[in-house]
Scaffold this active site. Structure first.
Site, PDB file in Angstrom:
ATOM      1  N   LYS A 139      -0.030  23.933  -9.563  1.00  0.00           N
ATOM      2  CA  LYS A 139      -1.307  23.685  -8.710  1.00  0.00           C
ATOM      3  C   LYS A 139      -2.341  24.227  -9.499  1.00  0.00           C
ATOM      4  O   LYS A 139      -2.332  24.798 -10.651  1.00  0.00           O
ATOM      5  CB  LYS A 139      -1.390  24.255  -7.441  1.00  0.00           C
ATOM      6  CG  LYS A 139      -1.983  24.139  -6.452  1.00  0.00           C
ATOM      7  CD  LYS A 139      -1.606  23.305  -5.359  1.00  0.00           C
ATOM      8  CE  LYS A 139      -2.573  22.635  -4.326  1.00  0.00           C
ATOM      9  NZ  LYS A 139      -2.213  21.824  -3.459  1.00  0.00           N
TER      10      LYS A 139
ATOM     11  N   ASP B 266      -6.623  17.871  -3.209  1.00  0.00           N
ATOM     12  CA  ASP B 266      -6.246  19.047  -2.381  1.00  0.00           C
ATOM     13  C   ASP B 266      -7.714  19.186  -1.658  1.00  0.00           C
ATOM     14  O   ASP B 266      -8.623  18.306  -1.775  1.00  0.00           O
ATOM     15  CB  ASP B 266      -5.660  20.272  -2.906  1.00  0.00           C
ATOM     16  CG  ASP B 266      -5.453  21.383  -1.678  1.00  0.00           C
ATOM     17  OD1 ASP B 266      -4.114  21.227  -1.502  1.00  0.00           O
ATOM     18  OD2 ASP B 266      -5.962  22.373  -1.753  1.00  0.00           O
TER      19      ASP B 266
HETATM   20  P1  NDP Z   1     -10.222  18.610   2.636  1.00  0.00           P
HETATM   21  O1  NDP Z   1     -11.164  19.119   1.777  1.00  0.00           O
HETATM   22  O2  NDP Z   1     -10.081  17.001   2.972  1.00  0.00           O
HETATM   23  O3  NDP Z   1     -10.458  19.167   4.091  1.00  0.00           O
HETATM   24  C1  NDP Z   1     -10.201  20.367   4.325  1.00  0.00           C
HETATM   25  C2  NDP Z   1     -10.926  20.780   5.857  1.00  0.00           C
HETATM   26  O4  NDP Z   1     -10.659  22.017   6.168  1.00  0.00           O
HETATM   27  C3  NDP Z   1     -12.432  20.453   6.082  1.00  0.00           C
HETATM   28  O5  NDP Z   1     -12.564  19.914   7.306  1.00  0.00           O
HETATM   29  C4  NDP Z   1     -12.764  21.846   5.900  1.00  0.00           C
HETATM   30  O6  NDP Z   1     -14.095  22.207   6.524  1.00  0.00           O
HETATM   31  C5  NDP Z   1     -11.905  22.746   6.531  1.00  0.00           C
HETATM   32  N1  NDP Z   1     -11.927  24.023   5.998  1.00  0.00           N
HETATM   33  C6  NDP Z   1     -11.754  24.408   4.624  1.00  0.00           C
HETATM   34  N2  NDP Z   1     -11.753  25.649   4.429  1.00  0.00           N
HETATM   35  C7  NDP Z   1     -12.206  26.227   5.581  1.00  0.00           C
HETATM   36  C8  NDP Z   1     -12.318  27.454   6.070  1.00  0.00           C
HETATM   37  N3  NDP Z   1     -12.428  28.386   5.086  1.00  0.00           N
HETATM   38  N4  NDP Z   1     -12.863  27.721   7.400  1.00  0.00           N
HETATM   39  C9  NDP Z   1     -12.618  26.475   8.147  1.00  0.00           C
HETATM   40  N5  NDP Z   1     -12.567  25.494   7.871  1.00  0.00           N
HETATM   41  C10 NDP Z   1     -12.182  25.097   6.465  1.00  0.00           C
HETATM   42  O7  NDP Z   1      -8.810  19.130   2.504  1.00  0.00           O
HETATM   43  P2  NDP Z   1      -7.290  18.503   2.645  1.00  0.00           P
HETATM   44  O8  NDP Z   1      -7.094  17.835   4.075  1.00  0.00           O
HETATM   45  O9  NDP Z   1      -6.788  17.647   1.563  1.00  0.00           O
HETATM   46  O10 NDP Z   1      -6.382  19.855   2.933  1.00  0.00           O
HETATM   47  C11 NDP Z   1      -6.457  20.616   3.810  1.00  0.00           C
HETATM   48  C12 NDP Z   1      -5.192  21.629   3.789  1.00  0.00           C
HETATM   49  O11 NDP Z   1      -4.103  20.668   3.616  1.00  0.00           O
HETATM   50  C13 NDP Z   1      -5.106  22.710   2.560  1.00  0.00           C
HETATM   51  O12 NDP Z   1      -4.501  23.806   2.993  1.00  0.00           O
HETATM   52  C14 NDP Z   1      -4.336  21.936   1.558  1.00  0.00           C
HETATM   53  O13 NDP Z   1      -3.770  22.813   0.663  1.00  0.00           O
HETATM   54  C15 NDP Z   1      -3.355  21.094   2.634  1.00  0.00           C
HETATM   55  N6  NDP Z   1      -2.773  20.130   1.861  1.00  0.00           N
HETATM   56  C16 NDP Z   1      -3.246  19.024   1.361  1.00  0.00           C
HETATM   57  C17 NDP Z   1      -2.519  17.954   0.968  1.00  0.00           C
HETATM   58  C18 NDP Z   1      -3.197  16.544   0.550  1.00  0.00           C
HETATM   59  O14 NDP Z   1      -2.595  15.635   0.248  1.00  0.00           O
HETATM   60  N7  NDP Z   1      -4.561  16.416   0.424  1.00  0.00           N
HETATM   61  C19 NDP Z   1      -0.990  17.818   0.729  1.00  0.00           C
HETATM   62  C20 NDP Z   1      -0.634  19.061   1.467  1.00  0.00           C
HETATM   63  C21 NDP Z   1      -1.269  20.153   1.668  1.00  0.00           C
HETATM   64  P3  NDP Z   1     -15.473  22.184   5.561  1.00  0.00           P
HETATM   65  O15 NDP Z   1     -15.687  20.966   5.254  1.00  0.00           O
HETATM   66  O16 NDP Z   1     -16.601  22.490   6.738  1.00  0.00           O
HETATM   67  O17 NDP Z   1     -15.057  23.205   4.606  1.00  0.00           O
END
Ligand code: NDP
Length: 449
Positions: free
Chosen positions: A129, A169
């Site tokens: 990662k 991510d």
């Molecule tokens: P994105 O950046 O596309 O989206 C993240 C979302 O979560 C946004 O809506 C963001 O809101 C919100 N968010 C992030 N941090 C916080 C916080 N501290 N408090 C509240 N809301 C928060 O990321 P992904 O969708 O790609 O990833 C989301 C999760 O899924 C992570 O844990 C990642 O590790 C996991 N994941 C992702 C994969 C992938 O293929 N992308 C694969 C497997 C797991 P805002 O925009 O306001 O920050």
């Protein structure tokens, strides 16, 4: 959750002492260790070969300076990370996260989880990662491009389709992968498609990769319900976040007959009793890079924005946390149980605190950990690598069927393993033991390296 035996407890203490201040990494290690007592008792060869100690020490950790110039001509410095955790099963594989909260402890927790998740998919990928404390929010496309180019100017020397293959991510989507791949191609003078996944469809990307993590979580939830003779039809769900994983989880849950009544971002959450309009959400989040408040403004009839309290206080049948680590604590878990929730599946990595997971277990809520439920993203990345290696490209339906098949198989493996080790229905134990034994057996075969 089971207790650790004294030998494993001692090992855990050593991991904490050796990696001070890395709370998320300690939490991820503890969660895996707590599941392993029965498998270590049955297989002393793992302990004899020091498998656990070796698993907790990354094969390589890279930390580097990322200098870039912002739109005002000011020099900015960020920190870049890549933790190459374990390559017993294949090249290091795992995403890059760009978020101000990124530090070594977060990257290590994610990399550690990734080892077992990737092993569970049954595909030939190791675990790693990376990321940076760079915050893309509010930055222009030009700034994001210059940052990505500088990041890759250092990282490229550690990557390769047979060595280490990053993906996206939090904060890293198609735009960032494009800039990163462009710079890699320029520096190396090689069109090495398999070096990054999550690429655009016209330049080596795979159908369904963008959707894969969220779709995979929805397929996993459908499997959990089917195992109990039930289905998504007519069920309500809450999905936190509104990024890549959340949007596609919402889309597929609704295609499978459920109704997602709430989602969120870091500014608050939206309740939409009519069901989230996923096309509108995509338009706002992906095209306009807007906030959930914009969604409410355009759908005022059925939606409202809540900026206090947590999304988990809303009564629902199913909860799917898809934002970030430790976003759902014990109080939230109790609120979900009180609101009638019976199924929780982690779309994000480690979004539920250990106390929340204990609350679910004590209340009979079926709970799927991220390393099983969100493995569809990395699995489809491995399918992208397969297509790149054979210079082939598969259509959407074929690729989505492969994803559904992989999620079905992970679900079956979790349940069968939990049953074998005397904890029927415990997806945490099933996922941890199945992932661990797969990678541990490979490590035994490869000798002490
Ligand atoms: P994105 O950046 O596309 O989206 C993240 C979302 O979560 C946004 O809506 C963001 O809101 C919100 N968010 C992030 N941090 C916080 C916080 N501290 N408090 C509240 N809301 C928060 O990321 P992904 O969708 O790609 O990833 C989301 C999760 O899924 C992570 O844990 C990642 O590790 C996991 N994941 C992702 C994969 C992938 O293929 N992308 C694969 C497997 C797991 P805002 O925009 O306001 O920050």
């Amino acid at each position: 959750m089971a207790a650790m035996d004294s030998q494993v407890e001692e090992l855990y203490r050593r991991v904490v002492a050796r990696n001070p201040g890395e709370a998320e990494f300690h939490q991820a290690v503890r969660e895996v260790f707590e599941s392993l007592t029965p498998v270590l008792r049955k297989n002393p060869q793992y302990t004899d070969a020091g498998i656990l100690t070796r698993l907790c020490e990354p094969e390589r950790q890279i930390i580097f300076r990322v200098p870039w110039v912002d739109d005002h001509g000011v020099v900015q410095i960020n920190r870049g990370f890549r933790v190459e955790f374990n390559s017993a099963l294949g090249p290091f594989k795992g995403g890059l996260r760009f978020h101000p909260s990124v530090y070594l402890g977060v990257v290590k927790f994610l990399g550690f989880e990734q080892i077992f998740k990737n092993a569970l998919t049954g595909l030939p990928i190791g675990g790693g990662k990376g990321g940076s404390d760079f915050d893309p929010k509010g930055r222009s496309d030009g700034e994001v491009m210059r940052f990505c180019q500088s990041f890759m100017t250092e990282l490229y020397r550690h990557l390769g389709e047979h060595t280490d293959v990053p993906a996206g991510d939090i904060g890293v989507g198609g735009r960032e992968i494009g800039y990163l791949f462009g710079q890699y191609k320029r520096i190396t003078n090689r069109y090495e498609s398999g070096v990054l996944t999550g690429k655009g469809l016209s330049w080596g990307g795979s159908q369904v990769r963008t959707e894969a993590t969220g779709y995979g979580v929805a397929f996993f939830v459908a499997e959990m319900l089917a195992a109990a003779g039930d289905s998504l039809e007519g069920k309500t769900a809450i999905v936190s976040g509104s990024g890549n994983v959340a949007i596609h989880a919402i889309e597929k849950i609704q295609q499978l007959g459920g109704r997602v009544i709430a989602c969120s971002d870091s500014s608050g959450h939206v309740i939409d009793d009519a069901g989230i309009d996923v096309e509108l959400l995509k338009e706002i989040k992906n095209s306009r890079r807007g906030r959930v408040a914009d969604y409410v403004a355009e759908r005022h009839a059925s939606a409202r924005l809540i900026t206090d309290g947590t999304i988990w206080q809303i009564p629902t049948d199913i909860a799917v946390p898809c934002a970030t680590q430790n976003e759902l604590d014990e109080l939230d878990a109790k609120a979900l149980v009180a609101g009638g929730c019976t199924v929780v599946a982690e779309g994000a990595n480690m979004p539920c605190t250990p106390d929340a997971v204990r609350t679910f277990a004590a209340s009979g809520v079926r709970f799927a950990p991220g390393k099983a439920a969100n493995a569809g993203g990395v699995a489809t990345s491995a399918l992208e690598m397969q297509q790149n290696a054979s210079r082939d490209s598969w259509d959407f339906d074929y690729t989505e069927n492969r994803l559904a098949e992989i999620m079905r198989s992970i679900h079956e493996t979790c349940l069968a393993t939990a049953e074998e080790y005397g904890t029927p229905g415990d997806y945490v134990v099933g996922a941890n033991i199945a992932g661990f034994t797969h990678v541990a057996d490979a490590m035994l075969s490869l000798g002490v390296i």
